[in-house]
Design an enzyme around this catalytic site. Structure first.
Site, PDB file in Angstrom:
ATOM      1  N   ASP A 157       0.843  -1.195   0.000  1.00 16.55           N
ATOM      2  CA  ASP A 157       0.000   0.000   0.000  1.00 16.55           C
ATOM      3  C   ASP A 157       0.883   1.253   0.000  1.00 16.55           C
ATOM      4  OD1 ASP A 157      -2.261   1.832   0.734  1.00 16.55           O
ATOM      5  OD2 ASP A 157      -3.288  -0.043   1.172  1.00 16.55           O
ATOM      6  N   HIS A 188      -3.655   5.981   3.570  1.00 19.53           N
ATOM      7  CA  HIS A 188      -4.420   4.811   3.129  1.00 19.53           C
ATOM      8  C   HIS A 188      -3.845   3.514   3.680  1.00 19.53           C
ATOM      9  CE1 HIS A 188      -5.892   1.839   0.099  1.00 19.53           C
ATOM     10  NE2 HIS A 188      -6.963   2.613   0.074  1.00 19.53           N
ATOM     11  N   SER A 343     -11.404  -0.808  -0.381  1.00 13.74           N
ATOM     12  CA  SER A 343     -10.112  -0.791   0.313  1.00 13.74           C
ATOM     13  C   SER A 343     -10.276  -1.072   1.791  1.00 13.74           C
ATOM     14  CB  SER A 343      -9.434   0.574   0.155  1.00 13.74           C
ATOM     15  OG  SER A 343      -8.758   0.686  -1.052  1.00 13.74           O
TER      16      SER A 343
END
Length: 397
Positions: A157, A188, A343
């Site tokens: 990520d 994120h 996600s």
């Protein structure tokens, strides 16, 4: 912020030219000019692979195709038998390289973007409570005290804020294929890692976390970078020992890529469970990678009322749903943030995979099937051809 997607649609279909080895994009908006991923035939030995790269370097140099900054063969990878390398060529050189019988295919590199029982009362995110209950409306997360202990989680990520208190010192930096900044400048990656294995916000609260940074602070990266990150994680897992207790989450994606899907398949074959986000375009997930990789566990997003989230991708490649709307988890700087997307759904499943590995000893190769077996048929009005299965940790089975 949910599923990080290619900046512009591309590679909606792949056309095969030049003896079936050079793949071209029908829509080139996200293609990185003069950048390729070269994948070798399955029977090419390590020695032959090395010889080929030397030959390719010489071909590139001999044809004097460096005028636009192309540098020839770059980083190479070997993921459980899948051999290949990134390269900077012009198209004519790529065609010449593709004519080598040792080459399986070449595809253009593309941009990707950033996807004893214990009771935790008044959970900070509804998703935790939902995955340990067969009905909606619960507010406690019930789980076995093993809690993913002894399992390694690879977050492929934007990186992880390893100093965040939610990780309790269990998070370590692994590798960075993007830049020289070993931090999560986007948030994120920290959020998804926290959902999978955070002490407060996560499923597998005792797992070890490893940051594999393949996306930058703007949430973008490349297919070749994703493959490099996967390659590093496979090698790291092998160095830790073959106990099979490894999970990987990739909450990212782009348009269909055979190279990314092949890499994903070999991650699973190497003994690492792989959870991937289905995508947030409200379209068939078979159009994107790694969501369309058959060997990966592909996750759609559900709502707190067990609906199919309006944004989630769907289709036969989806293995199950997991909570993905308004999910709260850790964020860089010591705080938290509430985000929505597939996600957020995928790391719930990665966390349950780690949980079951510790609790039941389930193998990486069998984990997705076991998770689907435990899942409840709870999703109302799932799109046609899409499963209604919803993630459940099996605590009362």
């Amino acid at each position: 912020m949910g599923f990080l997607k290619v900046l512009a649609t591309s590679l909606a279909t792949l056309a095969v030219v030049d003896a079936g080895t050079l793949l071209t994009a029908s829509n080139t908006d996200a293609v990185i000019p003069s950048s390729y991923i070269v994948v070798m035939n399955d029977d090419v030995s390590t020695a032959e692979f090395s010889t080929h790269r030397e030959w390719a370097t010489n071909v590139h140099a001999r044809l004097s195709r460096r005028k636009n900054g192309e540098t020839g063969p770059g980083k190479h990878f070997e993921i459980n038998g899948l051999k290949g390398y990134t390269a900077s060529f012009d198209e004519n050189t790529a065609k010449d390289i593709a004519n080598d019988p040792a080459v399986k295919y070449i595809e253009p590199d593309m941009i990707v973007n950033a996807t004893a029982n214990v009771v935790q009362s008044n959970v900070p995110s509804w998703g935790l409570a939902r995955i340990s209950s067969k009905r909606t409306g619960t507010t406690s997360y019930t789980y076995d005290s093993t809690a993913g202990e002894g399992v390694v989680f690879y977050g492929v990520d934007t990186g992880i804020d390893i100093s965040h208190s939610d990780f309790g010192g269990r998070a370590k930096w692994g590798t960075n294929v993007v830049d020289n900044d070993n931090t999560d400048g986007n948030g994120h990656g920290t959020h998804t890692a926290s959902t999978a294995a955070g002490s407060k916000y996560g499923v597998a609260k005792k797992a070890t976390l490893v940051a594999v940074k393949v996306l930058g602070a703007d949430g973008s990266g490349t297919n070749s970078g994703v493959i490099s990150g996967m390659d590093w994680a496979v090698k790291d897992a092998k160095s830790r020992g073959a106990n099979g207790k490894y999970v990987m989450n990739t909450s990212l994606g782009g348009e269909f890529s055979k190279a990314v899907n092949d890499a994903a398949a070999n991650v699973v074959k190497s003994g690492i469970f792989l959870s991937v986000a289905a995508g947030n375009e409200a379209e068939n997930a078979s159009n994107s990678s790694p969501a369309s990789a058959a060997e990966a566990c592909t996750i759609a997003a559900s709502t707190s009322t067990d609906g199919s989230a309006s944004f989630t991708n769907f289709g036969s490649v989806v293995d199950l749903y997991a909570p993905g709307q308004s999910i709260t988890a850790a964020y860089p700087g010591g705080g938290s943030k509430t985000l929505s997307g597939t996600s957020m759904a995928a790391p719930h499943v990665a966390g349950v995979a780690a949980y079951l590995m510790a609790l039941e000893g389930v193998s990486a190769g069998n984990a997705c099937a076991r998770i689907v077996q435990l899942a409840t048929s709870s999703i109302s009005r799932a799109p046609s051809g899409t499963t209604s299965k919803l993630l459940y940790n099996g605590i009362n089975v």
